[in-house]
Design a protein around this motif. Structure first.
Motif, short mmCIF file in Angstrom:
data_model
loop_
_atom_site.label_atom_id
_atom_site.label_comp_id
_atom_site.label_asym_id
_atom_site.label_seq_id
_atom_site.Cartn_x
_atom_site.Cartn_y
_atom_site.Cartn_z
N GLN A 1 0.93 -1.26 -0.05
CA GLN A 1 0.12 -0.01 -0.12
C GLN A 1 0.89 1.44 0.03
O GLN A 1 1.85 1.24 0.67
CB GLN A 1 -0.91 0.00 1.16
CG GLN A 1 -2.09 0.99 1.22
CD GLN A 1 -2.95 0.89 2.31
OE1 GLN A 1 -2.89 -0.03 3.09
NE2 GLN A 1 -4.18 1.51 2.19
N VAL A 2 0.43 2.26 -0.73
CA VAL A 2 1.25 3.39 -0.82
C VAL A 2 0.32 4.54 -0.50
O VAL A 2 -0.74 4.82 -0.50
CB VAL A 2 1.60 3.77 -2.41
CG1 VAL A 2 2.36 5.14 -2.60
CG2 VAL A 2 2.36 2.64 -3.04
N GLN A 3 1.08 5.62 0.37
CA GLN A 3 0.59 6.48 1.07
C GLN A 3 1.09 7.79 0.64
O GLN A 3 2.31 8.02 0.26
CB GLN A 3 0.48 6.70 2.47
CG GLN A 3 -0.20 5.39 3.05
CD GLN A 3 0.66 4.25 3.23
OE1 GLN A 3 1.60 4.40 3.26
NE2 GLN A 3 -0.20 3.25 3.02
N LEU A 4 0.47 8.95 0.09
CA LEU A 4 0.91 10.31 -0.39
C LEU A 4 0.63 11.36 0.69
O LEU A 4 -0.63 11.58 0.98
CB LEU A 4 0.58 10.63 -1.63
CG LEU A 4 0.80 9.57 -2.87
CD1 LEU A 4 0.35 10.05 -4.06
CD2 LEU A 4 2.23 9.32 -3.01
N GLY A 5 1.62 11.90 1.32
CA GLY A 5 1.30 12.77 2.48
C GLY A 5 1.81 14.33 1.58
O GLY A 5 2.62 14.63 1.40
N GLU A 6 0.60 15.13 1.70
CA GLU A 6 0.59 16.48 1.11
C GLU A 6 0.85 17.52 2.10
O GLU A 6 0.12 17.16 3.19
CB GLU A 6 -0.53 16.81 -0.04
CG GLU A 6 -0.55 15.93 -1.06
CD GLU A 6 -1.79 15.62 -1.33
OE1 GLU A 6 -2.16 15.18 -2.63
OE2 GLU A 6 -2.79 15.61 -0.56
N SER A 7 1.26 18.59 2.02
CA SER A 7 1.46 19.87 2.69
C SER A 7 1.66 21.05 1.92
O SER A 7 2.06 21.07 1.11
CB SER A 7 2.41 19.83 3.89
OG SER A 7 3.72 19.50 3.49
N GLY A 8 1.34 22.12 2.66
CA GLY A 8 1.56 23.52 1.90
C GLY A 8 0.29 24.33 1.49
O GLY A 8 0.57 25.42 1.15
N GLY A 9 -0.74 23.75 1.52
CA GLY A 9 -1.94 24.54 0.72
C GLY A 9 -2.09 25.72 1.82
O GLY A 9 -1.65 26.00 2.78
N GLY A 10 -3.19 26.68 1.37
CA GLY A 10 -3.46 27.76 2.29
C GLY A 10 -4.06 28.92 1.58
O GLY A 10 -4.53 28.65 0.36
N LEU A 11 -4.17 29.99 2.28
CA LEU A 11 -4.80 31.37 1.82
C LEU A 11 -3.61 32.19 1.30
O LEU A 11 -2.81 32.25 2.04
CB LEU A 11 -5.84 31.80 2.43
CG LEU A 11 -6.41 33.31 2.15
CD1 LEU A 11 -7.26 33.25 0.87
CD2 LEU A 11 -7.26 33.90 3.46
N VAL A 12 -3.66 32.75 0.18
CA VAL A 12 -2.70 33.61 -0.36
C VAL A 12 -3.30 34.69 -1.15
O VAL A 12 -4.30 34.65 -1.96
CB VAL A 12 -1.57 32.78 -1.20
CG1 VAL A 12 -1.92 32.23 -2.38
CG2 VAL A 12 -0.46 33.77 -1.30
N GLN A 13 -2.76 35.87 -1.13
CA GLN A 13 -3.33 37.11 -2.08
C GLN A 13 -2.94 37.02 -3.36
O GLN A 13 -1.72 36.20 -3.59
CB GLN A 13 -2.96 38.37 -1.28
CG GLN A 13 -3.47 38.53 -0.10
CD GLN A 13 -3.03 40.13 0.13
OE1 GLN A 13 -2.04 40.65 -0.25
NE2 GLN A 13 -3.81 40.63 1.22
N PRO A 14 -3.56 37.40 -4.39
CA PRO A 14 -3.09 37.40 -5.72
C PRO A 14 -1.62 38.02 -6.01
O PRO A 14 -1.48 39.14 -5.15
CB PRO A 14 -4.08 38.18 -6.48
CG PRO A 14 -5.36 37.99 -5.58
CD PRO A 14 -4.68 38.17 -4.14
N GLY A 15 -0.83 37.22 -6.65
CA GLY A 15 0.65 37.78 -6.74
C GLY A 15 1.52 37.10 -5.68
O GLY A 15 2.63 37.38 -5.84
N GLY A 16 0.88 36.36 -4.79
CA GLY A 16 1.89 35.82 -3.83
C GLY A 16 2.35 34.68 -4.40
O GLY A 16 1.95 33.88 -5.37
#
Length: 120
Positions: A1-16
């Motif tokens: 079994q394979v697991q993929l752990g993601e991180s780093g999303g969020g809210l950012v202003q345009p141009g960020g």
């Protein structure tokens, strides 16, 4: 079994900028490609960027010049650096791995997704 752990999303202003990371773990024999897909509300899931084991990369036209995908082969880790973000980049970003498991069966694994919101 394979697991993929993601991180780093969020809210950012345009141009960020935002950076996403994805770490694959489990019974992996060989990775053929890793990439990022996104799905905006009401839209189909689309390829954002992918990188192959051989080092080639592919980007959606809408992100060329703004996003960069990179990978640590030995760590089965893929990153997505997103610059000059636009509201239309908003969506759920999911990591994908294609390759072969330790049982030599074809792998097509997905992470659970991380939300990126570009808004002022």
């Amino acid at each position: 079994q394979v697991q993929l752990g993601e991180s780093g999303g969020g809210l950012v202003q345009p141009g960020g900028s935002l950076s996403l990371s994805c770490v694959a773990s489990g019974s992996i024999f060989r990775v053929v490609a890793m990439g990022w897909y996104r799905q905006a509300p009401g839209n189909e899931r689309e390829l954002v960027a992918q990188t192959t084991a051989g080092g080639s990369t592919d980007y959606a036209d809408s992100v060329k010049g703004r996003f960069t995908i990179s990978r640590l082969n030995a760590m089965n880790t893929v990153y997505l650096q997103m610059n000059s973000l636009k509201p239309e980049d908003t969506g759920v970003y999911s990591c994908n791995l294609r390759g072969y498991g330790s049982d030599l069966k074809i792998l097509d694994a997905w992470g659970q997704g991380t939300l990126v919101t570009v808004s002022s």
